[in-house]
Design an enzyme around this catalytic site. Sequence first.
Site, PDB file in Angstrom:
ATOM      1  N   HIS A  86      10.177   4.071 -10.692  1.00 46.26           N
ATOM      2  CA  HIS A  86       9.189   4.948 -10.392  1.00 46.26           C
ATOM      3  C   HIS A  86       9.243   5.490  -9.082  1.00 46.26           C
ATOM      4  O   HIS A  86       9.403   6.551  -8.691  1.00 46.26           O
ATOM      5  CB  HIS A  86       7.870   4.500 -10.680  1.00 46.26           C
ATOM      6  CG  HIS A  86       7.577   4.776 -12.121  1.00 46.26           C
ATOM      7  ND1 HIS A  86       7.036   6.045 -12.684  1.00 46.26           N
ATOM      8  CD2 HIS A  86       7.221   3.897 -13.282  1.00 46.26           C
ATOM      9  CE1 HIS A  86       6.837   5.740 -14.136  1.00 46.26           C
ATOM     10  NE2 HIS A  86       7.124   4.366 -14.290  1.00 46.26           N
ATOM     11  N   GLN A 117      -3.426  20.599  -2.414  1.00 52.96           N
ATOM     12  CA  GLN A 117      -4.161  21.961  -2.403  1.00 52.96           C
ATOM     13  C   GLN A 117      -4.445  22.072  -4.149  1.00 52.96           C
ATOM     14  O   GLN A 117      -5.425  22.914  -3.983  1.00 52.96           O
ATOM     15  CB  GLN A 117      -2.976  23.262  -2.298  1.00 52.96           C
ATOM     16  CG  GLN A 117      -1.686  22.982  -2.889  1.00 52.96           C
ATOM     17  CD  GLN A 117      -0.557  22.065  -1.847  1.00 52.96           C
ATOM     18  OE1 GLN A 117      -0.880  21.031  -1.396  1.00 52.96           O
ATOM     19  NE2 GLN A 117       0.671  22.384  -2.102  1.00 52.96           N
ATOM     20  N   TYR A 123      -4.023  16.819 -13.315  1.00 50.05           N
ATOM     21  CA  TYR A 123      -2.935  16.910 -12.420  1.00 50.05           C
ATOM     22  C   TYR A 123      -1.814  16.074 -13.078  1.00 50.05           C
ATOM     23  O   TYR A 123      -1.857  15.008 -13.404  1.00 50.05           O
ATOM     24  CB  TYR A 123      -3.297  16.604 -10.968  1.00 50.05           C
ATOM     25  CG  TYR A 123      -2.362  16.730 -10.096  1.00 50.05           C
ATOM     26  CD1 TYR A 123      -1.965  17.760  -9.534  1.00 50.05           C
ATOM     27  CD2 TYR A 123      -1.474  15.682  -9.410  1.00 50.05           C
ATOM     28  CE1 TYR A 123      -0.999  18.209  -8.534  1.00 50.05           C
ATOM     29  CE2 TYR A 123      -0.324  15.801  -8.691  1.00 50.05           C
ATOM     30  CZ  TYR A 123      -0.074  17.072  -8.462  1.00 50.05           C
ATOM     31  OH  TYR A 123       0.983  17.309  -7.425  1.00 50.05           O
ATOM     32  N   THR A 160       2.869   2.543  -8.498  1.00 48.86           N
ATOM     33  CA  THR A 160       2.653   1.909  -9.911  1.00 48.86           C
ATOM     34  C   THR A 160       3.148   0.221  -9.588  1.00 48.86           C
ATOM     35  O   THR A 160       3.659  -0.297  -8.746  1.00 48.86           O
ATOM     36  CB  THR A 160       3.688   2.248 -10.735  1.00 48.86           C
ATOM     37  OG1 THR A 160       3.428   1.907 -11.984  1.00 48.86           O
ATOM     38  CG2 THR A 160       4.947   2.282 -10.572  1.00 48.86           C
ATOM     39  N   ASP A 178       4.002   3.236 -21.661  1.00 58.80           N
ATOM     40  CA  ASP A 178       4.112   4.741 -20.905  1.00 58.80           C
ATOM     41  C   ASP A 178       3.994   5.681 -21.897  1.00 58.80           C
ATOM     42  O   ASP A 178       3.932   6.764 -21.481  1.00 58.80           O
ATOM     43  CB  ASP A 178       5.643   4.339 -20.079  1.00 58.80           C
ATOM     44  CG  ASP A 178       5.335   3.564 -18.709  1.00 58.80           C
ATOM     45  OD1 ASP A 178       4.105   3.512 -18.425  1.00 58.80           O
ATOM     46  OD2 ASP A 178       6.463   3.166 -18.214  1.00 58.80           O
ATOM     47  N   HIS A 229     -47.372   6.750  -7.899  1.00 55.55           N
ATOM     48  CA  HIS A 229     -46.626   6.657  -9.161  1.00 55.55           C
ATOM     49  C   HIS A 229     -47.816   6.172 -10.239  1.00 55.55           C
ATOM     50  O   HIS A 229     -47.547   6.692 -11.285  1.00 55.55           O
ATOM     51  CB  HIS A 229     -45.811   5.583  -8.852  1.00 55.55           C
ATOM     52  CG  HIS A 229     -44.453   6.195  -8.261  1.00 55.55           C
ATOM     53  ND1 HIS A 229     -44.368   6.543  -7.005  1.00 55.55           N
ATOM     54  CD2 HIS A 229     -43.191   6.199  -8.493  1.00 55.55           C
ATOM     55  CE1 HIS A 229     -43.140   6.843  -6.734  1.00 55.55           C
ATOM     56  NE2 HIS A 229     -42.332   6.551  -7.586  1.00 55.55           N
ATOM     57  N   GLU A 272     -45.275  -1.888  -4.833  1.00 51.54           N
ATOM     58  CA  GLU A 272     -44.119  -1.176  -4.083  1.00 51.54           C
ATOM     59  C   GLU A 272     -44.708  -0.130  -3.238  1.00 51.54           C
ATOM     60  O   GLU A 272     -43.937   0.662  -2.593  1.00 51.54           O
ATOM     61  CB  GLU A 272     -43.111  -0.648  -5.041  1.00 51.54           C
ATOM     62  CG  GLU A 272     -42.295  -1.485  -5.871  1.00 51.54           C
ATOM     63  CD  GLU A 272     -41.155  -0.644  -6.720  1.00 51.54           C
ATOM     64  OE1 GLU A 272     -41.148   0.682  -6.693  1.00 51.54           O
ATOM     65  OE2 GLU A 272     -40.456  -1.287  -7.242  1.00 51.54           O
ATOM     66  N   ASN A 318       1.158  11.677  -5.604  1.00 50.68           N
ATOM     67  CA  ASN A 318       1.212  10.800  -4.317  1.00 50.68           C
ATOM     68  C   ASN A 318       0.216  10.431  -3.485  1.00 50.68           C
ATOM     69  O   ASN A 318      -0.854  10.492  -3.713  1.00 50.68           O
ATOM     70  CB  ASN A 318       2.551  11.453  -3.508  1.00 50.68           C
ATOM     71  CG  ASN A 318       2.032  12.796  -3.118  1.00 50.68           C
ATOM     72  OD1 ASN A 318       0.882  13.084  -3.050  1.00 50.68           O
ATOM     73  ND2 ASN A 318       2.769  13.635  -2.852  1.00 50.68           N
ATOM     74  N   GLU A 364      -1.928  -3.428 -12.348  1.00 53.29           N
ATOM     75  CA  GLU A 364      -1.996  -2.106 -12.995  1.00 53.29           C
ATOM     76  C   GLU A 364      -1.322  -2.400 -14.497  1.00 53.29           C
ATOM     77  O   GLU A 364      -2.044  -2.174 -15.729  1.00 53.29           O
ATOM     78  CB  GLU A 364      -0.924  -0.937 -12.690  1.00 53.29           C
ATOM     79  CG  GLU A 364      -0.894   0.383 -13.228  1.00 53.29           C
ATOM     80  CD  GLU A 364      -0.127   1.312 -12.800  1.00 53.29           C
ATOM     81  OE1 GLU A 364      -0.163   2.757 -13.346  1.00 53.29           O
ATOM     82  OE2 GLU A 364       0.633   1.158 -11.957  1.00 53.29           O
ATOM     83  N   HIS A 365      -0.156  -2.848 -14.542  1.00 51.64           N
ATOM     84  CA  HIS A 365       0.447  -3.450 -16.111  1.00 51.64           C
ATOM     85  C   HIS A 365       0.843  -4.752 -15.938  1.00 51.64           C
ATOM     86  O   HIS A 365       1.257  -5.337 -14.994  1.00 51.64           O
ATOM     87  CB  HIS A 365       1.943  -2.625 -16.239  1.00 51.64           C
ATOM     88  CG  HIS A 365       1.814  -1.362 -15.857  1.00 51.64           C
ATOM     89  ND1 HIS A 365       2.191  -0.622 -14.750  1.00 51.64           N
ATOM     90  CD2 HIS A 365       1.460  -0.211 -17.138  1.00 51.64           C
ATOM     91  CE1 HIS A 365       1.907   0.775 -15.069  1.00 51.64           C
ATOM     92  NE2 HIS A 365       1.700   1.207 -16.321  1.00 51.64           N
ATOM     93  N   GLN A 384       9.966  -0.462 -13.709  1.00 50.27           N
ATOM     94  CA  GLN A 384       8.679  -0.055 -12.993  1.00 50.27           C
ATOM     95  C   GLN A 384       9.256   0.395 -11.645  1.00 50.27           C
ATOM     96  O   GLN A 384       8.634   1.389 -11.067  1.00 50.27           O
ATOM     97  CB  GLN A 384       7.558  -1.088 -12.826  1.00 50.27           C
ATOM     98  CG  GLN A 384       6.687  -1.160 -14.198  1.00 50.27           C
ATOM     99  CD  GLN A 384       6.410   0.042 -14.570  1.00 50.27           C
ATOM    100  OE1 GLN A 384       6.784   0.629 -15.655  1.00 50.27           O
ATOM    101  NE2 GLN A 384       5.340   0.833 -14.137  1.00 50.27           N
TER     102      GLN A 384
END
Length: 426
Positions: free
Chosen positions: A257, A180, A116, A232, A357, A416, A411, A209, A323-324, A254
């Site tokens: 964004h 979707q 995506y 971000t 980036d 087993h 056990e 988003n 993140e960064h 940043q």
Amino acid sequence: MAALKQAMPRAETTTDVASDAVAAIIADVRTRGYDALSDLAARFDRVEQHRPLVPRAALKEALDQLAPEIRAALEESIRRARLFADAQRPLDTDLQIGPGANVAQKWIPVRRVGLYVPGGLAVYPSSVIMNVIPAQAAGVSSLALASPPQPAFGGLPHPTILAAAELLGIEEVYAMGGAQAIAAFAYGVAAAGENPELEPVDVVTGPGNVYVATAKRLVKGVVGIDAEAGPTEIAILADAGADARLVAADLISQAEHDPNAASVLVTDSADLEQRVRDELDRQVPATRHAERVATALSGPQSGTILVEDLEQGISVCNAYGAEHLEIQTADAEDVAARITSAGAVFVGKYSPVSLGDYCSGSNHVLPTAGTAAFSSGLNVTTFMHAIQVINYDRAALKEVSGHVVALSHAEDLPAHGDAVSVRFSS
């Protein structure tokens, strides 16, 4: 550490608010297929759409019309990203535990991936590269890409997105956005009229988003996902010797964004903080997206954290898990080596986040909202899974059979042990 984590500046979480709406969208796509996708494109993207699959001719045309300097930049970004991704492929393991006792682990690429690429406030051909390259390096044989349809481009994704896909050899591209698109990838869409079957995928990756992030959370388990990406973030750990002009420019980069983007300065220097504020006052009005930047910088997710010394600054950065994370201090490499929680660390004043980036070779799809404490950025293993292979001969099984029986009784699972013992009974 718990107290530090609670004190960190964070954007408000809105995934719970979106959950009901996203669940309804997913159910609609599962029930009505292409009809739902058409209605949702009209509702959210303001386009009339009957066939979301992008024609091959449109991909070729987009590349043919791409400005030469942008094509050259994309090609260099692809070259560097491919070098790094190829180096990440994990090695298989084959170990002889004892005579006749062999255990192996082999890494297998998933068969099909849905990638995506968001639309929204900016255009992200770089995200095409960051999603596609590690999947290709992993050996994924089937890749599909989705990006929102754009009214300005006849209901197709932005042409620069299409050009990047064509450069990378991605032929299956869909004009689909939002929750979707994630639903279509996760559950597939049956063939209808002129629309071919959209086959479901094994893994969905890519930023988006709050609706995209929520959709990925809701389909997790049906498919694998990379992460539920939030807004971000950049954190900059800087001392008194840092260049305030560069620090301010990186915070702005940043904030550009998204109004919810986080820009955080961590410093032990009140003097640097003031100099950075002065630079922000000068630089923000001059940047193209000044209003968006100002909103992000003034939000609760952004700000300055004054620490007593560099030692405390490192602790704050590890608690924040950015993140960064940029390190603009003396001995930046030594400081960077002590960071244990970050999506990516940028060392020194000549390694800005903007480099990552686009053209460092690293991947810019990274964990947000503190999840860097336990998760990783997008990489080759995101698109692979490990299979363990056990191969024991009779003597090797006999050697450990008593241990298996003892543990099975411990056990209270005696069958087993019986499954081993029966192999040696007459």
